[in-house]
Design an enzyme around this catalytic site. Structure first.
Site, PDB file in Angstrom:
ATOM      1  N   HIS A 107      -9.235  -3.843  -1.622  1.00 26.85           N
ATOM      2  CA  HIS A 107      -8.216  -3.056  -0.907  1.00 26.85           C
ATOM      3  C   HIS A 107      -8.596  -1.570  -0.908  1.00 26.85           C
ATOM      4  O   HIS A 107      -8.564  -0.915   0.134  1.00 26.85           O
ATOM      5  CB  HIS A 107      -6.854  -3.286  -1.587  1.00 26.85           C
ATOM      6  CG  HIS A 107      -5.723  -2.516  -0.985  1.00 26.85           C
ATOM      7  ND1 HIS A 107      -4.628  -3.126  -0.401  1.00 26.85           N
ATOM      8  CD2 HIS A 107      -5.500  -1.172  -0.870  1.00 26.85           C
ATOM      9  CE1 HIS A 107      -3.791  -2.189   0.037  1.00 26.85           C
ATOM     10  NE2 HIS A 107      -4.298  -0.998  -0.234  1.00 26.85           N
ATOM     11  N   GLU A 108      -8.971  -1.041  -2.075  1.00 27.59           N
ATOM     12  CA  GLU A 108      -9.259   0.400  -2.191  1.00 27.59           C
ATOM     13  C   GLU A 108     -10.559   0.773  -1.484  1.00 27.59           C
ATOM     14  O   GLU A 108     -10.642   1.831  -0.851  1.00 27.59           O
ATOM     15  CB  GLU A 108      -9.295   0.841  -3.669  1.00 27.59           C
ATOM     16  CG  GLU A 108      -8.005   0.607  -4.454  1.00 27.59           C
ATOM     17  CD  GLU A 108      -6.748   1.120  -3.767  1.00 27.59           C
ATOM     18  OE1 GLU A 108      -6.823   2.081  -2.974  1.00 27.59           O
ATOM     19  OE2 GLU A 108      -5.676   0.535  -4.006  1.00 27.59           O
ATOM     20  N   CYS A 148       0.844  -1.186   0.000  1.00 24.77           N
ATOM     21  CA  CYS A 148       0.000   0.000   0.000  1.00 24.77           C
ATOM     22  C   CYS A 148       0.881   1.238   0.000  1.00 24.77           C
ATOM     23  O   CYS A 148       1.885   1.279   0.720  1.00 24.77           O
ATOM     24  CB  CYS A 148      -0.886  -0.025   1.247  1.00 24.77           C
ATOM     25  SG  CYS A 148      -1.962   1.399   1.397  1.00 24.77           S
ATOM     26  N   HIS A 174     -10.101   1.296   2.134  1.00 20.33           N
ATOM     27  CA  HIS A 174      -9.582   2.622   2.486  1.00 20.33           C
ATOM     28  C   HIS A 174     -10.721   3.603   2.749  1.00 20.33           C
ATOM     29  O   HIS A 174     -10.606   4.474   3.609  1.00 20.33           O
ATOM     30  CB  HIS A 174      -8.715   3.186   1.344  1.00 20.33           C
ATOM     31  CG  HIS A 174      -7.282   2.747   1.379  1.00 20.33           C
ATOM     32  ND1 HIS A 174      -6.448   2.997   2.450  1.00 20.33           N
ATOM     33  CD2 HIS A 174      -6.529   2.084   0.470  1.00 20.33           C
ATOM     34  CE1 HIS A 174      -5.231   2.507   2.187  1.00 20.33           C
ATOM     35  NE2 HIS A 174      -5.265   1.940   0.994  1.00 20.33           N
TER      36      HIS A 174
HETATM   37 NI    NI Z   1      -3.664   1.026  -0.013  1.00 18.20          NI
END
Ligand code: NI
Length: 216
Positions: free
Chosen positions: A191-192, A149, A195
């Site tokens: 993953h995004e 990341c 966030h």
């Molecule tokens: Ni990331």
């Protein structure tokens, strides 16, 4: 009379509910869209200038990365400030010093639901932008894969993710799209979108940050 009393009760309940709904709508409106200081930050440099990426190495950055992002209003999507933002996000993720495959707006200090990611499942692997994305369905089949990341520089870890997901988002025209994504692209989406909810990839590993390996 019982009947009148009941009617009065019902009408007062309706009045209360209406007021509550108006209040909720107002709070919702205040919490959506770009804030003035965010707009200023976005427009402070040309569209080809990368943003500074927030990292967990700095306390203030770290706290911001843990916040939940706000949804964007449909009517905002075609504004110049949003185009400028997506251009600069693309410049950031593709910057030779970063060389990432995805970026979420909170990673550059903008608290809205916007992600930019590389579609390895499409011809030419283009980067695309998604507004207010959410995962509607996760497959039961899980794969473990190596993740890094931009906000956690110098480390990587093995994370278990669903092999397939159903994702819904708005495109720049404000059209709601629902699609099934699989494999590495599905991992990037997961993953995004994490966030946007203040979740970092090592939260998905049982022993957390301690489990990460130093990148060579
Ligand atoms: Ni990331």
């Amino acid at each position: 009379m019982i009947h009148d009393k009941t009617m009065r009760k019902i009408s007062s309940t309706i009045r209360m509910m209406t007021l509550a709904l108006i209040a909720l709508t107002m709070v919702h409106c205040i919490n959506e869209g770009l804030l003035t200081h965010e707009k200023e930050m976005i427009l402070s440099a040309s569209p080809n200038v990368p943003f500074r990426v927030l990292t967990i190495e700095q306390t203030n950055d770290s706290l911001f990365l843990r916040q939940k992002a706000r949804p964007l209003l449909k009517k905002e999507l075609q504004k110049e400030s949003i185009k400028h933002l997506t251009d600069r996000m693309l410049a950031t993720v593709t910057d030779s010093t970063q060389d990432g495959v995805g970026l979420a707006a909170p990673q550059i200090g903008i608290g809205i639901q916007l992600i930019t990611l590389q579609r390895y499942d499409k011809e030419g692997a283009p980067f695309e932008h998604y507004f207010n994305p959410e995962i509607l369905e996760y497959s039961e089949s899980i794969n473990a894969g190596r993740e890094g990341c931009l906000s956690i520089p110098g480390y990587w870890g093995n994370v278990e993710r669903s092999q397939n997901i159903t994702v819904a988002y708005l495109n720049r025209e404000g059209k709601k799209i629902t699609e099934e994504v699989e494999g590495f692209t599905a991992v990037i989406f997961q993953h995004e979108i994490d966030h946007l909810n203040g979740i970092l990839y090592y939260d998905r590993i049982p022993s957390g940050f301690e489990a990460l390996e130093k990148a060579e």
